[in-house]
Design an enzyme around this catalytic site. Sequence first.
Site, short mmCIF file in Angstrom:
data_model
loop_
_atom_site.label_atom_id
_atom_site.label_comp_id
_atom_site.label_asym_id
_atom_site.label_seq_id
_atom_site.Cartn_x
_atom_site.Cartn_y
_atom_site.Cartn_z
N ARG A 50 0.84 -1.19 0.00
CA ARG A 50 0.00 0.00 0.00
C ARG A 50 0.88 1.25 0.00
O ARG A 50 1.44 1.62 1.04
CB ARG A 50 -0.92 0.01 1.22
N ASP A 52 1.80 5.20 -0.07
CA ASP A 52 1.19 6.37 0.56
C ASP A 52 0.81 7.43 -0.47
O ASP A 52 1.17 7.33 -1.65
CB ASP A 52 2.17 7.00 1.57
N ARG A 202 11.58 6.03 2.98
CA ARG A 202 11.66 7.49 3.05
C ARG A 202 12.49 7.96 4.24
O ARG A 202 13.20 8.98 4.17
CB ARG A 202 10.27 8.10 3.08
#
Length: 255
Positions: A50, A52, A202
């Site tokens: 999934r 973002d 990230r």
Amino acid sequence: MPRYAFTIEYNGQPFSGWQRQPDQPSIQGAIETALSKIDKTAPLLSAAGRTDAGVHAYGQVAHVDMATDWDPFRLSEALNFHLKPDPIAITACARVADDWHARFSAVERNYIYRLINRRAPLVHDAGLAWRVQKPLDTAAMRAGAVHLIGTHDFTTFRSTMCQSKSPLKTLDEITITENPTPTGPEIAIAVRARSFLHNQVRSIVGTLERVGSGGWQPEDVKAALDAKDRAACGPVAPPDGLYLSRVVYNPDVFA
């Protein structure tokens, strides 16, 4: 009900993320809407991961159970027609076994993060890469990345909202390359692992950017990892430059 797997490319800018959400545009929602136009059972997608809001994909993978048999090529063509004008494309489609699962059958996931080193605002790559104004020392970034390879407790590098039961993950590879482009030097950080924690990539990229810009020393990455404390992490890189580039299966159902 026959099961089909898709490789999916998308630009994540207009969406709230992969996952279907009420009153919010999502990649999953857009594809399921397209599916409902060719299958009245309104099939539901299951994805390998999934992504973002604002995150992109070259090689997201999802599967769906259809009410009728389709030729895979014709199914992908029909979906691409109904996905217009959304920036989403089905780039491959394959019939798979009934117990094959896009998430649980995956043996590896690959992400690429794009940074463009220049002072001027991005025009063509706006929303598709992270503009970093300070010159980056890629050799120092590579030296810092070495400390993250292997199996570690990545508590420092995961979101406080991460739902994974364990912070233990194994990073198989981090590759950092630099190439000249018409828009400025582009640095690509490629990360490979079986699976990732929420915001792990990230968080790693933001920390390595801090090393490349001179704010941290390469050994500070190890200190942050050993701290097992989210507060020890560098800044979290924006979603703009992140791409789910490939999901690997054995055997490769798209071969």
